[in-house]
Design an enzyme around this catalytic site. Structure first.
Site, mmCIF file in Angstrom:
data_model
loop_
_atom_site.group_PDB
_atom_site.id
_atom_site.type_symbol
_atom_site.label_atom_id
_atom_site.label_comp_id
_atom_site.label_asym_id
_atom_site.label_seq_id
_atom_site.Cartn_x
_atom_site.Cartn_y
_atom_site.Cartn_z
ATOM 1 N N GLN A 100 0.810 -1.212 0.000
ATOM 2 C CA GLN A 100 0.000 0.000 0.000
ATOM 3 C C GLN A 100 0.839 1.256 0.000
ATOM 4 O OE1 GLN A 100 -1.118 0.563 4.553
ATOM 5 N NE2 GLN A 100 -1.855 -1.414 3.826
ATOM 6 N N HIS A 142 0.287 5.712 1.038
ATOM 7 C CA HIS A 142 -0.599 6.765 1.535
ATOM 8 C C HIS A 142 -0.259 8.089 0.854
ATOM 9 C CE1 HIS A 142 -1.500 3.854 4.623
ATOM 10 N NE2 HIS A 142 -0.251 3.850 5.025
ATOM 11 N N GLU A 158 4.182 7.889 8.291
ATOM 12 C CA GLU A 158 4.154 7.050 9.481
ATOM 13 C C GLU A 158 5.540 6.531 9.788
ATOM 14 O OE1 GLU A 158 1.193 4.412 7.871
ATOM 15 O OE2 GLU A 158 2.654 2.898 7.306
ATOM 16 N N HIS A 209 4.797 0.474 0.761
ATOM 17 C CA HIS A 209 5.214 -0.305 1.928
ATOM 18 C C HIS A 209 4.244 -1.441 2.222
ATOM 19 C CE1 HIS A 209 2.489 2.809 3.465
ATOM 20 N NE2 HIS A 209 2.145 1.949 4.411
ATOM 21 N N ARG A 255 -4.506 0.641 -1.741
ATOM 22 C CA ARG A 255 -3.994 -0.715 -1.813
ATOM 23 C C ARG A 255 -3.541 -1.002 -3.247
ATOM 24 N NH1 ARG A 255 -8.538 -3.414 0.210
ATOM 25 N NH2 ARG A 255 -8.028 -2.794 2.309
HETATM 26 ZN ZN ZN Z 1 0.718 2.315 5.977
#
Ligand code: ZN
Length: 315
Positions: free
Chosen positions: A96, A98, A115, A173, A193
């Site tokens: 996936q 972001h 993240e 990632h 995704r």
């Molecule tokens: Zn993630």
């Protein structure tokens, strides 16, 4: 002012395991505990307060009624800035990506997601996907998804306990099977995704892929950061601490206490303390593995005593 103990929210995604129940002692009626949302004001799973004058209120309500708890940095955001999770991957997570803030605010009306992952435990041969192993053009990336060959281009990394992965928005990632980690992220649930290993969701259908949006936001280059914590290990009397990572979104450190450790929640930010092992106290409150604490900005000095491993986050 008091320290708030939070009630985690669990998610039973298909790839989850049972370590959060077996190793952390969390109680839940869910069979799989894939994720524990340990610091969350997100609408998809809000923490409630377990103690004191705010008992049974959601943390979002508490900070809405007491915005000064966020501190100067926390108040700059339109809504609560971060989300902290424990993640137990018994199986591979989907690959996936972001979006960043600009794209996510425009398209999804929420923050993007940068993240970081701190590896708490893992199987000996565990690995994860972190960016690409070479530069790809967007067209090559799209073609590789469509032709199901892009796994040849991903950067697979073997992991060990204590590794730190900084996953900037736009980085492809996937957490691999056999990894238990703490994730500190922007407060967003927007995930595109790319690949799901051909698996079926709980409803018996393949989970949706978001190829076009993924192609829009993915930075198709190898990662530039290594997987070591950013700071040196600092050893004091009865504790050690180490900066894991800092960026303009969050500052994360790891502490290891054998006797006593003190820190300060000043005017700049609230402080999140996530206990990843051991037991002891934080000021007058008893703490043990799996506890998550929210300390309001301007609380002042707090003391952690006992045998404690923990992760301390500020914005
Ligand atoms: Zn993630």
């Amino acid at each position: 002012m008091e320290i708030l103990k939070l009630n985690p929210v669990f998610k039973d995604y298909i790839w989850g395991g049972t370590k959060l129940r077996d190793d952390y002692g969390f109680k839940s009626s869910l069979e799989k505990l894939a994720e524990g949302w340990m610091l969350s004001c997100h609408k998809d799973g809000e923490n409630a307060v377990l103690n004191g004058e705010f008992k049974n209120k959601t943390l979002s309500l508490v900070v809405k009624e007491n915005p000064e708890f966020l501190g100067e940095n926390g108040k700059k955001y339109e809504y609560f800035p971060i989300l902290i999770k424990l993640i137990d991957a018994k199986n591979d997570l989907s690959v996936q990506v972001h979006p960043d803030n600009e794209y996510a605010m425009r398209v999804e009306k929420e923050y993007g997601k940068t993240e970081c992952w701190y590896i708490l435990d893992c199987d000996e041969d565990a690995e994860l996907i972190y960016g690409f192993n070479r530069n790809l053009s967007s067209d090559e990336f799209r073609k590789a998804i469509e032709e199901n060959t892009f796994m040849d281009a991903v950067n697979k990394v073997k992991v060990k306990k204590g590794d730190l992965f900084f996953i900037e928005a736009g980085t492809l990632h996937a957490i691999g099977k056999g990894i238990l980690l703490a994730e500190i992220q922007q407060n967003s649930n927007t995930t595109y995704r790319v690949y799901d290993y051909g698996r079926l969701g709980a409803d018996g259908k393949p989970r949706e892929l978001h190829t076009e949006k993924a192609v829009d936001v993915t930075v198709c280059t190898p990662p530039t950061r290594d997987t070591n914590p950013e700071g040196e290990l600092i050893t004091g009397n009865g504790y050690s601490e180490q900066l894991l990572t800092k960026c303009d979104l969050f500052n994360v450190k790891k502490i290891s206490v054998t006797n006593e450790y003190s820190d300060v929640a000043d005017e700049k930010s609230f402080v999140s303390v996530l206990i990843t092992d051991g037991n002891g106290t934080i000021d007058d409150t008893e703490i043990k593995k799996g506890d998550s604490l929210f300390i309001p900005a301007n609380y002042g000095e707090f003391k952690i005593c006992g045998n404690i491993e923990g992760i301390i986050t500020r914005v």
